[in-house]
Design an enzyme around this catalytic site. Structure first.
Site, PDB file in Angstrom:
ATOM      1  N   GLY A  80     -20.329  62.549  14.983  1.00 27.05           N
ATOM      2  CA  GLY A  80     -19.232  60.948  15.513  1.00 27.05           C
ATOM      3  C   GLY A  80     -19.493  59.826  14.326  1.00 27.05           C
ATOM      4  N   PHE A  81     -19.795  58.667  15.317  1.00 36.63           N
ATOM      5  CA  PHE A  81     -18.823  57.715  14.476  1.00 36.63           C
ATOM      6  C   PHE A  81     -20.098  57.801  12.899  1.00 36.63           C
ATOM      7  CE2 PHE A  81     -18.348  53.094  14.200  1.00 36.63           C
ATOM      8  CZ  PHE A  81     -17.219  52.905  13.137  1.00 36.63           C
ATOM      9  N   TYR A 100     -27.161  51.438  29.485  1.00 38.66           N
ATOM     10  CA  TYR A 100     -27.028  52.109  28.422  1.00 38.66           C
ATOM     11  C   TYR A 100     -27.600  51.123  27.512  1.00 38.66           C
ATOM     12  CZ  TYR A 100     -25.443  52.414  23.731  1.00 38.66           C
ATOM     13  OH  TYR A 100     -25.189  52.384  22.074  1.00 38.66           O
ATOM     14  N   LYS A 103     -31.179  52.517  25.949  1.00 42.50           N
ATOM     15  CA  LYS A 103     -31.934  51.956  24.670  1.00 42.50           C
ATOM     16  C   LYS A 103     -33.066  51.371  24.590  1.00 42.50           C
ATOM     17  CE  LYS A 103     -28.898  53.946  22.314  1.00 42.50           C
ATOM     18  NZ  LYS A 103     -28.972  54.934  20.840  1.00 42.50           N
TER      19      LYS A 103
END
Length: 349
Positions: free
Chosen positions: A10-11, A153, A157
């Protein structure tokens, strides 16, 4: 000895790998499931520069696969873990909360379960600034009261953090949670605001702006955040802590668009849409704790970050504009798929 990086394609992972190759002598075990949340080809492309690096081993698989995790830990002598793997994105989580819960909560539990079964030096868990919620006081201080997360989300988290802290208290897992703030830079995910803005601006299409553009974000260059993550691997007195990684200088979305207009050389055609209830009105990281514990100091300002992003976006236009396709014509793929755990690889030096 090895560092396991989950979500490595990923990023964050694609920026963290070269940094760790410079700052560490350990092998890097890069685990990713290459799902179609956006183009899997683009994720493979993120890892392509490291496919022939003898200290890098790429494993294609899911963190919820308990047997795969066990084999990965045991066969590679994993001593440190950087857990980045997660379903990301505030707005999509509102529509797909069960998928986010399964990946982010159950996936993190699977990782922590394996972490408690063998001695480890450090486990760095990627959380998010979305854990603060709308009721939190700006700037966000780690040990101040948290609000209610504004999206599933953010809730997943926060659950990730609580799981990490519980495993630390209950099983001695040496976990530390980091809270990144609005990371930007080259290889930014195509579903994030700046990518959408750039894509529509270059295409001459209306730019979808939620609200009036006054929402403020603590935009932080991805390299600065990765430096903080790398520091958390070895810093003293950080186990059991949650630590912000941001820039502590919020900018409005409208100001970001203005910078993009300058760097891309085109004007945005704004299409105003209603505000999204899942978005926080402002984010801003208090960096007192990060500076004290990690010697963290952001170095790259927003103007430079936008400039680097714009250069990358123009160079990688095919990928930058492919938001979710799971396949691409072979003639536009400027890479070859890296080897996976099932293919031969060179022995590490």
């Amino acid at each position: 000895m090895s560092i396991l990086i989950t979500g490595a394609a990923g990023f964050f992972g694609s920026h963290l790998i070269p940094l760790l190759l410079e700052t560490s002598d350990d092998r890097l075990i890069c685990l990713d499931n290459f799902n179609d949340s956006y183009s899997p080809e683009r994720k493979w492309a993120n890892l392509a520069p490291f496919s022939d690096q003898p200290r890098v081993k790429i494993v294609a698989g899911d963190i919820r696969d308990v047997q795969l995790l066990r084999n990965t830990f045991e066969r590679n002598q994993v001593t440190q873990v950087i857990h980045l793997a997660a379903h990301a994105g505030v707005r999509r989580s509102v529509d797909e909360p069960m998928e986010y819960t399964d990946n982010n909560v159950n996936g993190t539990t699977a990782v922590l379960e394996q972490c408690r079964k063998q001695p480890l030096e450090r486990v760095v868990i990627a959380s998010s600034s979305t854990v603060y919620g709308k009721q939190a006081t700006v700037p966000f201080v780690e040990d101040a009261p948290l609000g209610t997360p504004a999206s599933p989300y953010g809730a997943t988290k926060r659950a990730t953090e609580l799981l990490a802290q519980t495993y630390h208290e209950l099983h001695g897992v040496p976990a530390v949670c980091i809270r990144p703030f609005s990371a930007i830079g080259p290889r930014l995910r195509p579903d994030l605001g700046m990518s959408i803005f750039a894509r529509t601006m270059l295409a001459g299409e209306p730019l979808p702006l939620l609200g009036d553009g006054s929402v403020r974000r603590d935009f932080t260059h991805v390299h600065d955040i990765c430096v903080g993550i790398a520091s958390a691997l070895t810093a003293d007195n950080v186990v059991g802590e949650c630590i912000n990684l941001g820039h502590d200088q919020p900018w409005t979305i409208r100001e970001l668009i203005n910078l993009l207009e300058r760097e891309l050389g085109c004007q945005a055609k704004i299409k105003h849409l209603p505000p999204n209830a899942a978005d926080l009105p402002a984010t801003c990281a208090d960096l007192t704790k990060a500076r004290r514990l990690l010697n963290y100091e952001p170095r790259i300002d927003l103007a430079q970050a936008v400039r680097e992003f714009a250069v990358w976006f123009r160079q990688e236009g095919v990928f930058a504009q492919r938001s979710s396709s799971s396949s691409a014509p072979a003639d536009i793929l400027p890479f070859r798929a890296p080897r996976t755990d099932k293919t031969p690889r060179r022995r590490a030096a």
